[in-house]
Write a protein that holds these residues in place. Structure first.
Motif, PDB file in Angstrom:
ATOM      1  N   UNK B  82       0.812  -1.210   0.000  1.00  0.00           N
ATOM      2  CA  UNK B  82       0.000   0.000   0.000  1.00  0.00           C
ATOM      3  C   UNK B  82       0.851   1.268   0.000  1.00  0.00           C
ATOM      4  N   UNK B  85       1.867   1.920  -3.471  1.00  0.00           N
ATOM      5  CA  UNK B  85       0.735   2.368  -4.295  1.00  0.00           C
ATOM      6  C   UNK B  85       0.369   3.810  -3.973  1.00  0.00           C
ATOM      7  N   UNK B  86       0.557   4.193  -2.701  1.00  0.00           N
ATOM      8  CA  UNK B  86       0.248   5.563  -2.276  1.00  0.00           C
ATOM      9  C   UNK B  86       1.140   6.594  -2.968  1.00  0.00           C
ATOM     10  N   UNK B  88       1.679   6.631  -6.089  1.00  0.00           N
ATOM     11  CA  UNK B  88       1.253   6.783  -7.486  1.00  0.00           C
ATOM     12  C   UNK B  88      -0.212   7.206  -7.551  1.00  0.00           C
ATOM     13  N   UNK B  89      -0.594   7.736  -8.693  1.00  0.00           N
ATOM     14  CA  UNK B  89      -1.997   8.065  -8.926  1.00  0.00           C
ATOM     15  C   UNK B  89      -2.247   7.955 -10.417  1.00  0.00           C
ATOM     16  N   UNK B 108     -10.769  13.004  -2.890  1.00  0.00           N
ATOM     17  CA  UNK B 108     -10.908  11.583  -2.507  1.00  0.00           C
ATOM     18  C   UNK B 108      -9.604  10.973  -1.984  1.00  0.00           C
ATOM     19  N   UNK B 112      -8.348   9.611   1.818  1.00  0.00           N
ATOM     20  CA  UNK B 112      -7.788   8.283   2.099  1.00  0.00           C
ATOM     21  C   UNK B 112      -6.474   8.411   2.857  1.00  0.00           C
ATOM     22  N   UNK B 113      -5.762   9.516   2.623  1.00  0.00           N
ATOM     23  CA  UNK B 113      -4.468   9.716   3.274  1.00  0.00           C
ATOM     24  C   UNK B 113      -4.598  10.485   4.579  1.00  0.00           C
ATOM     25  N   UNK B 156      -7.591  15.161  -9.684  1.00  0.00           N
ATOM     26  CA  UNK B 156      -7.767  14.157  -8.630  1.00  0.00           C
ATOM     27  C   UNK B 156      -6.472  13.384  -8.401  1.00  0.00           C
ATOM     28  N   UNK B 157      -5.714  13.189  -9.476  1.00  0.00           N
ATOM     29  CA  UNK B 157      -4.429  12.487  -9.344  1.00  0.00           C
ATOM     30  C   UNK B 157      -3.319  13.458  -8.938  1.00  0.00           C
ATOM     31  N   UNK B 160      -2.527  14.727  -5.257  1.00  0.00           N
ATOM     32  CA  UNK B 160      -1.811  13.842  -4.325  1.00  0.00           C
ATOM     33  C   UNK B 160      -0.308  14.046  -4.409  1.00  0.00           C
TER      34      UNK B 160
END
Lengths: 244, 376
Positions: B82, B85-86, B88-89, B108, B112-113, B156-157, B160
């Motif tokens: 995880x 994965x965190x 990347x977006x 979003x 999550x973060x 949205x990407x 992050x």
């Protein structure tokens, strides 16, 4: 036509007449079906999510089984629960073996009715949830995952996306048990003040020839269903300006 | 961006080794080695069904390969990691916005973060400004136009601030007008400092605008990786040439070299090219058709900085929409020119006619022929 009109008037009179026995029956109906619905949701929503969102061997068969479950005859469910819980049933024996004492009687109690109703409504909730979840594109879950969602967060998002369909699942589950008579009668026994609910009361009054009273009770049941379903629909439609 | 950019400019962030993906016993990806380098935009270019999106999902830890290793900053990682994965977006072909407002969508990943609300609001506002959608926070995300929706998906990407941005055909659903605008905006955002991106597309023009390096993929195999100009100008195999709409690269030998400008023998024709390779080197030579201008054969030599002026014969003329593509040859050398339809009409070209072709030495791409695989 006359009989329907007088039944309608009677139903209003009954509903607001302060008859404690009637209120008790209404309350028990709502309690049994309400608790059953909550339990059915706990089973059906996660199960529907998993079946609806995953691809696995034999999935088609599982879906067919769930769909068959949606049409389960309540009388057969009642019969099965009756046989399982009765003094000569396997659960009774198992309890005796494990606990070394006799199981307290479950048959003809509210828990037995709940068990039967959970069995009836779980496939309804599962089946409709499954269809709603399957209609959410797999790419949307991939998108959530790509933004860092865990499996659980992905599931929560999917359920939110499928919210309308899942409210329909809840309504289907509730509709399947609030109006059901076969199973509750068989495992509950329609004991006045203990296990008598709206449907079994209607059945009883009909059997005794009190058609007017039976019909009045029926109208009250439909009225209550309407109020509850209307509530579900409101929840379902809320946030509509963000819908596709 | 230079001709030798086939190696990592920065340090490799993601390295994929011996990646194999099989679906129902069909191999869809078979890539022995793939590197995404720090700060680059790396385009994976290939036709539909070539396995490019699958490769992106595998490298982006969104799908487990059948076999293979992926390292992130030198550390072995899997789709179950995880933390990795965190970093990347992704933005996909279809924006798949969630039900709710623009702001809820963009926030979003921040939620999550566990980013606190006030910081979330600030970052959402800033990123929306950056993608050209300032002030749209409270609009319904599902009532946006296609272009706006894709901008939200990018926001949205981007919000992050991912180490790696994954873009899977982000523009291919959009109509040409919106696409032209967005490709410019994407290019500007991706070329900003610190953004490392993997960009999957089937559109070579898009790849040429956004990418620093390009990998061309076909049938699950990467058949060419390099700097964008080099790859798009020097097709080393007939398939690549056909895919990017060029003739295969020419073979030549460097005759002599003065101050970085070399004279290259191609067939029996001499061509000037900018290269540092020494005389005697066998090379591959490529020229983009857009870089070749045509004039009447009898015209006086126009004033031009083009070092190469060749009298060539028209072999074929192909109508390509807004341009005509003219294939030319002379003395064993074959090139193509892309000219506007008006210019084509004015020249009144016919097959077999002679024309004068002009192109600059800097438009001629040269690469050592040694070590280049051929015949893929």
């Amino acid at each position: 036509m006359e009989v329907f009109w007088s039944a309608f008037v009677d139903s209003i009179k009954l509903l607001f007449g302060g008859d404690a026995a009637l209120y008790e029956i209404i309350g028990l109906s709502l309690r049994v079906s309400g608790i059953s619905l909550v339990l059915a949701m706990c089973i059906g929503v996660p199960l529907g999510y998993v079946i609806g969102s995953r691809r696995f061997p034999g999935r088609g068969l599982v879906v067919a089984i769930v769909n068959t479950g949606m049409g389960l005859p309540p009388v057969v469910v009642g019969l099965t629960v009756y046989m399982l819980l009765s003094r000569s049933g396997p659960i009774w024996d198992l309890y005796l073996t494990l606990m070394g004492q006799e199981m307290p009687r479950v048959l003809y109690t509210v828990p037995a009715m709940i068990v039967a109703q959970v069995i009836i409504s779980s496939p309804l909730v599962t089946g409709v949830t499954l269809a709603a979840v399957a209609s959410v594109p797999a790419e949307l879950r991939l998108q959530a995952r790509s933004l860092g969602a865990s499996k659980l967060q992905e599931a929560i998002l999917t359920v939110k996306e499928a919210r309308r369909g899942i409210m329909a699942a809840v309504a289907a589950g509730f509709g399947g048990i609030i109006s059901e008579v076969g199973a509750v009668n068989m495992v509950g026994g329609n004991i006045a003040g203990k296990t008598r609910v709206m449907t079994t009361a209607i059945q009883l009054e009909t059997g005794q020839g009190n058609f007017g009273l039976a019909l009045a009770l029926g109208l009250i049941l439909i009225g209550i269903s309407f109020v509850i379903m209307n509530g579900f629909t409101r929840v379902q439609q809320s946030g509509g300006r963000y819908e596709r | 961006m230079n001709a030798s950019a086939h190696r990592c400019g920065g340090a490799p962030i993601i390295t994929g080794e011996d990646i194999i993906v099989r679906y129902h016993r069909r191999t869809v990806v078979d890539v022995p080695r793939f590197q995404l380098c720090d700060g680059e935009t790396h385009a994976i270019l290939g036709p539909s069904g070539s396995g490019k999106s699958t490769l992106l999902r595998v490298l982006g830890l969104l799908e487990r390969p059948t076999r293979g290793r992926i390292t992130l900053d030198g550390r072995a990682v899997t789709a179950g990691d995880k933390g990795a994965r965190m970093m990347m977006a992704a933005v996909f072909q279809n924006p798949y916005l969630f039900k709710g407002t623009v702001s809820e969508n963009v926030a979003y990943g921040l939620r999550l973060r566990g980013v606190p609300k006030s910081e979330r609001d600030d970052r959402v506002a800033a990123v929306l400004e950056r993608v050209g959608l300032g002030g749209t926070q409270r609009q319904s995300a599902l009532r946006l136009s296609g272009g706006e929706a894709q901008r939200v998906a990018l926001a949205r990407a981007l919000v992050l601030e991912p180490r790696i941005l994954l873009l899977d055909e982000p523009l291919s659903y959009l109509d040409p007008l919106i696409k032209r605008r967005l490709v410019q905006d994407f290019s500007r955002i991706l070329s900003a400092d610190g953004v490392t991106a993997l960009y999957v597309t089937h559109d070579q023009d898009e790849a040429m605008v956004v990418a620093d390096r390009v990998s061309i993929i076909n049938d699950g195999a990467v058949i060419r990786t390099g700097g964008v100009d080099e790859v798009m100008t020097l097709p080393t195999s007939p398939w690549v040439a056909d895919f990017i709409g060029m003739d295969a690269a020419l073979s030549g030998t460097i005759l002599e070299s003065v101050e970085g400008i070399a004279e290259v023998l191609v067939g029996e024709e001499r061509v000037f090219a900018r290269t540092d390779l020494p005389p005697g080197t066998d090379v591959l030579v490529g020229i983009r058709p857009e870089d070749v201008m045509l004039f009447e054969a009898w015209a006086e030599t126009p004033v031009s900085s083009a070092r190469n002026q060749l009298l060539m014969r028209v072999e074929s003329i192909e109508h390509m929409g807004s341009t005509d593509r003219v294939s030319l040859h002379s003395n064993g050398m074959r090139i193509a020119s892309s000219i506007s339809r008006a210019a084509s009409r004015e020249l009144d070209l016919t097959v077999g006619a002679e024309v004068r072709a002009f192109f600059k030495a800097t438009s001629v791409w040269v690469q050592s022929a040694a070590g280049v695989p051929s015949g893929v």
